[in-house]
Design an enzyme around this catalytic site. Sequence first.
Site, PDB file in Angstrom:
ATOM      1  N   CYS A 147       0.414  -1.466   0.234  1.00  0.00           N
ATOM      2  CA  CYS A 147       0.418  -0.236  -0.206  1.00  0.00           C
ATOM      3  C   CYS A 147       1.114   1.282  -0.026  1.00  0.00           C
ATOM      4  CB  CYS A 147      -0.541  -0.121   0.673  1.00  0.00           C
ATOM      5  SG  CYS A 147      -0.220  -0.501   3.070  1.00  0.00           S
TER       6      CYS A 147
ATOM      7  N   HIS B  24      -2.912   6.352   4.635  1.00  0.00           N
ATOM      8  CA  HIS B  24      -1.467   6.413   5.051  1.00  0.00           C
ATOM      9  C   HIS B  24      -0.503   7.330   4.689  1.00  0.00           C
ATOM     10  CE1 HIS B  24      -1.485   2.163   5.789  1.00  0.00           C
ATOM     11  NE2 HIS B  24      -1.008   2.022   4.801  1.00  0.00           N
TER      12      HIS B  24
END
Length: 334
Positions: A126, A239
Amino acid sequence: MKLGIVGATGMVGRVMIDQLENLNFPSDELYLSASEKSIGKEFFFRKKKYTILSINELLSKSLHIVLFSAGSDVSKQWAPKFAEMGVTVIDNSSAWRMDPNKKLIVPEINGFCLKKTDKIIANPNCSTIQLVMILYPLHLEYCIDRVVVSTYQSITGTGQKALNQFNKEKEGFSYYEDEYEKIYPYPIFQNVLPHCDSFLDNGYTIEEIKLMKETKKIMNDKKISITATSARVPVIGGHSESVNITFKKEPDINRIYEILSKTKGVIVQDSPKENIYPMPFFSHGKDEVFVGRIRKDYSCINSLNLWIVADNLRKGAATNTIQIAELLIEKKYV
């Protein structure tokens, strides 16, 4: 088109199902599989009821594509079995990412290299996906020499158990005094852990090594120097990454803005005087990668700093996986 999902009840699997619900994805038949404890559970998709199957049952359904999001061990055991039957596997685990015989794909960057013979395709980590979405178009223009990246990664990247721990601590449970399942070695609520995944003998974590190795593979340039530090933060929406880039050519900030503004899947949010910059608060539930705080690094020649944010469950996992599937269908490879 027969589509299967392995790991359908997990955090990423559920996002895949939600996205497929809202996309015009050409799936005539959908089959869902998960761990043994989930077998028999029911899901509704496009107003139709589906029952969770065992992975062995899934293997008998003559699928065209199967999306895996059930961990490396499951992928290593089962992906080759599907591939041997002619099913195209798109795997969200780390099992095949650094296999030299498997493609590691971000469609906007290297989707062109896919072939009909690719039966196991790896979905990147990711944090890697959002990083290369910004690095690659800049690399084409200015040629990247070195990258220093610090990541601030959502607890959702660890999975449901991490979210459960966070919620317990938020409710007032004591990490050291109360009995509840703990996935981290310290409290995560109101804390930051400089620790994503396990530590290796060299002092880096597995997550940091993934970032360094996967970035080079996707960008097809082993000469890029990259170092990483990854931290786990008590955030749910996505994130964040602080990135310092040194180029071989002198970058022009206005041109940088122009390049990123025209990059598909990227949104520039950069007006500091108006407090406009990327944050997980805004990226949550969105498929784009957001970039801002773009500025020269005056301490080093040909260098700049920027800040990248993306929803790790969407573009960082489910969205990218589905985009690969859509590209395969577009190319008539399945």
